[in-house]
Design a protein around this motif. Structure first.
Motif: not given
Length: 152
Positions: A49-65, A67-72
């Motif tokens: 649960a924490l790993a998934t939540k933190e992973g999603e947070r990292i992807l969101d940070e990369a999107m904000a930080r 100029d990318i289209s998408h990350a997985v």
């Protein structure tokens, strides 16, 4: 987090977007030695649960930080053999520099923040649990890659 092998082509397909001119990926594989000891394989465990939540947070940070289209991102759990893909990161972006930088950011943050542990299985029959984290991130400064047994 994935407890079974995942199709890399399926992960990659989500990144093939019309606005993206480039794609960058990283694969971390289980290697056959760690710190001079022959390795037979690894068992990964995570606080899902924490790993998934933190992973999603990292992807969101990369999107904000960047100029990318998408990350997985995908990190395996369970029993893996030498050569298996342990972690996979993919980033698409209009331009290559952002894709490369975001991909590096994501793997470094996953290694630093996501709660994953590995049990190394050695050829001599011994095993050892190791936290799979690093204390420094290269986008901040140089560091030693630590002991996690996949290329990164």
């Amino acid at each position: 987090m994935a407890s079974e092998p995942v199709s890399i082509e399926t992960l990659r397909a989500a990144l093939h977007l019309a606005q993206a001119g480039g794609f960058c990926s990283f694969e971390g594989w289980v290697r056959n030695t760690n710190e001079g000891r022959p390795v037979d394989g690894l068992d990964y465990e995570a606080y899902d649960a924490l790993a998934t939540k933190e992973g999603e947070r990292i992807l969101d940070e990369a999107m904000a930080r960047y100029d990318i289209s998408h990350a997985v991102a995908m990190h395996r759990t369970g029993s893996l053999n030498v050569g298996d893909v342990a972690v996979w990161i993919g980033v698409s972006a209009p331009h290559r520099d952002a894709a490369f930088r975001a991909c590096r950011y994501i793997i470094d943050e996953i290694k630093h923040r996501v709660p994953v542990w590995k049990n190394e299985r050695y050829l001599d029959g011994d095993t050892q649990w190791v936290a799979c984290h690093h204390t420094h991130r290269p986008h901040e400064h140089e560091h030693d890659h630590g002991s996690c047994n996949h290329n990164h």
